[in-house]
Design an enzyme around this catalytic site. Structure first.
Site: not given
Lengths: 461, 489
Positions: A190, A208, A242
């Site tokens: 989001v 991030e 990530c």
């Protein structure tokens, strides 16, 4: 139960009282945070195991120790971080005091993700304790950790200054309608919603995000050493990092040498029945498992290692897929799972071009002694001949470009949550010198001014 | 493809050729920009005179002098700023290379303002060029003549593909904002700032917003009121009050209000003569719309000095208002004009309370001989910048970050801050495929013993000189040997 606005009002009142400003207060909070982690290490490890089947080793390394490291860094350096920075002046301001003061922003919001639910929530919080009040919103997806954080934070940190808000999408959206002085968001889903909500109040944001982190393997490379590091960084947390290497680019020859090495290393690490190994994590929810299996089912590549899966256990074996093309399903989005596609590209130049065609990733990996890759690529961070470890160094700013903006870790985290206020304290003397700038204007006055305000005049003095 | 899309596409293509990467290329572009200011002073001044009624000297002092200084600073320091910056390592990465690599972001959009059109449009551009980016420059359409001069002159001096100038009004700006940029740098007001940030949100583009606010100015009754008022008068009425860091309003005790009014009146006369309208050093309001906006603020306040105006000339005399209340019209928004309201307060406490009721301003001024007063004001308020005993001049120190906080803006620039703001500071770790034995402690199968070693090695930072490094390296090798023996053999 307090409503969101009541919580925020309480925090804002606390901030305006100035209680978070003295260094002693910040040190106490940071020390308490350290105690919280030390005292509850076992509960933390258990919660992480419940959420992600995270092996104890991974939990300690990537969720406990890395946070302790940041805390040590903050406690060891807080005094110097808080000091004003004096700056160089020009001749006209030589007798004045000019410095940059690090000031708190106010009440900040930190939204954490589910993949490293402790680290990615608490490390930003450390930066925020640089004298802001903070509202932290753990991810509801990692439910056990969410509950643990809700329970522990009020026990160890000042209840007036730090609050934990739980909930799903609805609660987060409601939270975002409030005014904050900074929003720190880690995840992907989001980001635009967060930014749009921030725009309403002109709130600065640190994002991030993620991306497909490429891993290029070229030149004379020790396949076993590379395989060790690649397997470790790819399948740590079952690929849900990530900064995990998302896909590999290498020549056919390298691929042929690499695949057996990967197979061997996987067996060395996890044994012959990986599902039984206590050292392999699981996919966080059935929804994410289904997404990953969807990618695997749609790929036109060939599965050469792994492929086994178990829906009930949310298990996907470490899987290597070769003969993957640039438009394959596995190349559409960030994988965020234990599937490693290998694309065969003969030349390093072509590989770099392919990586550049994609959005700038959070990390860029190269196994090679070829130095041109750094100059010809762009990414949040860069690491050669290994994976992930660049983010354990608090001296390096950790953040993305296109895969987010802003950065943190170490003093970068302190800076992210501070306002750098320019301060100049002038004296009353030398009013005659000031007369140069007052009207009526003249060419002669201008020439003098040029000289006194130029940077060159400092070196003469 | 629209004109705006084409300009952005060309800029991106030019960026992708990589020619702006070399520091030499960037320095050359900056040198060319320097030449523009030394060769075209007359054209620049003529346009500014038409837009804002500034004299040639005024234009140089307020607009181009600062830019020339900034360009010199960049040319001198760019090589150092653009070089890799080494950082602390941990024990495990001791033999590796660890550094921050400053890199360009890509294509930056610079949206300028009309009040100091050269200063606020070109200064961000200098940062963008220095950081190796391409930049689309969108001057403010409100300063019509200057915007045309920029459109004509910039392509002659600097790379017209990398740094195109796109002129136009609201529709052209909106079209630009639909394109994808790697950073948007906007100078202007908070209302438009929000629109810019929302547009940027679509592409997840970071922004720098240099906005404004009501910069308060507190005068301690014990200070040298004559000097204070001289500095305030200069700061307020330069550019006819149209400065983002102009002292917006004064806070002082009622006992000195008359004295303050007298002193400001005296200075106005010295600076701008008895008839400021005829004085070449006094500016004009930029256009009729702003003239009306400022004049409307006078409605419910008492004029102590000035008040004369001429709509056809967009002239408003240097004006002081007395006994102004916080609810007055003139206190509801940033004035950005030559009206100086004085709000009487009972002392420092009330002043601080009043200031904190409003949004955080871009600048905050306090005049006092007492350090304690200055410190209290500084510690109990927040603002972009803080200046004691003068106005505006903190802007001229390149080593100070210039930017707002809260409603007055996001991000900062000037000097190295511009360079860093418009760069991506990429964290880099360059390892070798050796010393694999040491890595072994992090690989599965996991054991408690390995965990102990990993805790020690991966997570301790080291900051030692060469001798220390060598000693540690020796120790590391020994440990690696032990680890290899224990776990691999």
């Amino acid at each position: 139960m307090e409503s969101q606005s009541q919580v925020l009002e309480r925090l804002r009142t606390a901030f305006e009282s100035g209680v978070t400003i003295p260094e002693k207060f910040r040190r106490t909070q940071l020390t308490n945070l350290m105690t919280m982690i030390k005292d509850n290490e076992e509960q933390i490890v258990n919660a992480l195991h419940k959420d992600l089947t995270k092996p104890k080793f991974e939990a300690i390394l990537s969720e406990v120790e890395i946070v302790m490291n940041e805390l040590h860094c903050a406690l060891g350096n807080l005094t110097s971080w808080m000091q004003p920075e004096y700056v160089s002046k020009n001749l006209a301001t030589k007798l004045d005091e000019c410095f940059v003061r690090k000031e708190p922003l106010g009440v900040v919001l930190i939204i954490g993700p589910w993949n490293y639910p402790m680290q990615l929530l608490i490390v930003p919080l450390i930066g925020a304790i640089a004298a802001n009040c903070a509202v932290i919103k753990p991810s509801e997806v990692s439910a056990a950790t969410d509950n643990l954080i809700m329970e522990l934070i009020p026990k160890y940190l000042s209840k007036d200054c730090y609050a934990v808000v739980s909930g799903g999408a609805k609660e987060t959206q409601a939270l975002l309608t409030n005014r904050f002085d900074h929003i720190f968001y880690t995840s992907q889903a989001v980001a635009r919603v967060v930014l749009q909500a921030a725009a309403v109040h002109l709130t600065p944001v640190t994002l991030e995000l993620g991306g497909k982190c490429p891993c290029l393997i070229y030149g004379r490379v020790n396949a076993t050493a590379a395989a060790h590091r690649l397997v470790w960084s790819k399948f740590f947390n079952a690929g849900q990092s990530c900064v995990a290497p998302d896909y590999v680019l290498c020549s056919k020859a390298t691929c042929d040498a690499l695949v057996p090495a990967l197979r061997q290393v996987l067996e060395d690490f996890y044994g012959s029945d990986i599902q039984k190994s206590p050292d392999m994590s699981r996919i966080v929810t059935p929804k994410h498992w289904t997404r990953l299996m969807g990618l695997l089912n749609r790929t036109k590549g060939k599965v050469v290692v792994g492929g086994e899966h178990d829906e009930k256990d949310r298990y996907i074996a470490p899987t290597v897929v070769v003969d993957v093309a640039e438009d394959d399903a596995l190349m559409e989005e960030e994988i965020f799972g234990p599937i490693l596609p290998i694309l065969t590209i003969e030349s390093l130049e072509e590989s770099i071009k392919l990586a550049k065609r994609k959005e700038k990733p959070l990390a860029f990996y190269v196994f090679s002694d070829e130095s041109s890759v750094l100059e010809n690529s762009s990414s949040g961070g860069f690491c050669s001949n290994d994976g992930i470890v660049h983010m354990t160094l608090p001296g390096l700013p950790f953040g993305g470009v296109n895969s987010g903006f802003g950065h943190y870790h170490g003093h970068w985290g302190f800076e992210a949550f501070s306002h750098r206020r320019a301060v100049m304290l002038r004296g009353w003397a030398l009013e005659r010198l000031n007369a140069l700038r007052y009207p009526p204007y003249s060419d002669e006055k201008l020439s003098w001014l040029r000289w006194t305000t130029s940077p060159k005049s400092c070196s003469i003095m | 493809m629209s004109r705006e899309q084409q300009a952005v596409a060309r800029a991106r293509k030019a960026f992708e050729t990589g020619r702006s990467k070399s520091v030499e290329y960037r320095i050359n572009q900056l040198k060319n920009l320097q030449r523009l200011f030394s060769e075209k002073q007359k054209e620049i001044a003529a346009a500014i005179k038409k837009d804002l009624n500034k004299t040639e000297v005024g234009a140089q002092f307020y607009e181009t002098l600062g830019l020339e200084g900034e360009i010199s600073l960049f040319i001198k320091n760019l090589k150092e700023w653009a070089a890799p910056r080494h950082v602390k390592k941990n024990l495990l990465t001791m033999s590796d290379t660890v550094y921050i690599h400053p890199e360009p972001l890509g294509v930056v959009l610079v949206i300028g303002a009309w009040n100091y059109p050269w200063a606020v449009t070109i200064r961000p551009l200098i940062g963008a060029i220095a950081a190796g980016n391409a930049a689309v420059v969108k001057p403010s359409e409100v300063c019509v003549h200057t915007s045309k001069v920029m459109e004509d002159l910039l392509p002659i001096y600097i790379d017209k593909e990398l740094y195109p100038v796109v002129t136009g009004g609201v529709p052209e700006t909106q079209e630009l904002l639909r394109q994808k940029f790697d950073h948007i740098f906007y100078t202007g007001n908070s209302t438009v700032g929000k629109v810019i940030m929302e547009a940027a949100a679509k592409h997840l583009t970071p922004v720098t917003l240099e906005l404004g606010g009501k910069s308060p100015c507190y005068i301690d009754k014990n200070c040298d009121i004559s000097i204070a008022c001289r500095r305030i008068t200069w700061g307020k009425y330069s550019n006819c009050g149209q400065t983002c860091i102009a002292p917006d309003y004064i806070l002082c005790e009622p006992s000195i209000q008359n004295r303050v009014i007298e002193e400001v009146k005296k200075c106005i006369k010295v600076f701008y003569t008895d008839n400021p309208k005829m004085c070449p050093d006094y500016g004009r309001i930029i256009n009729q719309r702003h003239f009306k906006r400022v004049m409307a603020m006078l409605e419910d306040s008492n004029i102590a000095v000035g008040g004369e105006n001429d709509e056809s000339d967009c002239y408003i005399a240097p004006t002081v208002l007395r006994d102004v209340k916080p609810e007055a019209k003139v206190m509801q928004e940033e004035i950005f004009g030559p009206l100086l309201p004085i709000l009487p307060v009972s002392g420092l406490d009330e002043a601080i309370k009043l200031i904190n009721k409003g949004e955080k301003p871009l600048a905050l001024y306090v005049f006092s001989p007492d350090n304690k007063v200055i410190e209290r004001m500084r510690d109990e308020t927040s603002s972009g910048g803080f200046l004691a005993n003068d106005c505006l001049v903190h802007y001229s120190v390149s080593a100070l970050p210039f930017g707002g906080v809260g409603n007055s803006g996001i991000g900062c620039y000037h000097g190295k801050f511009s360079f860093d703001r418009l760069s991506h500071l990429r964290g880099c770790l360059v390892k070798k495929l050796k010393m694999e034995g040491v890595n072994d402690m992090r690989y599965p199968p996991h054991t408690l013993k390995k965990l102990g070693w990993a805790r020690f090695f991966i997570l301790n930072t080291v900051d030692v000189g060469w001798v220390g490094r060598m000693a540690l390296l020796a120790a590391l090798v020994m440990v690696a040997a032990v680890v290899i023996q224990k776990y691999l053999l």
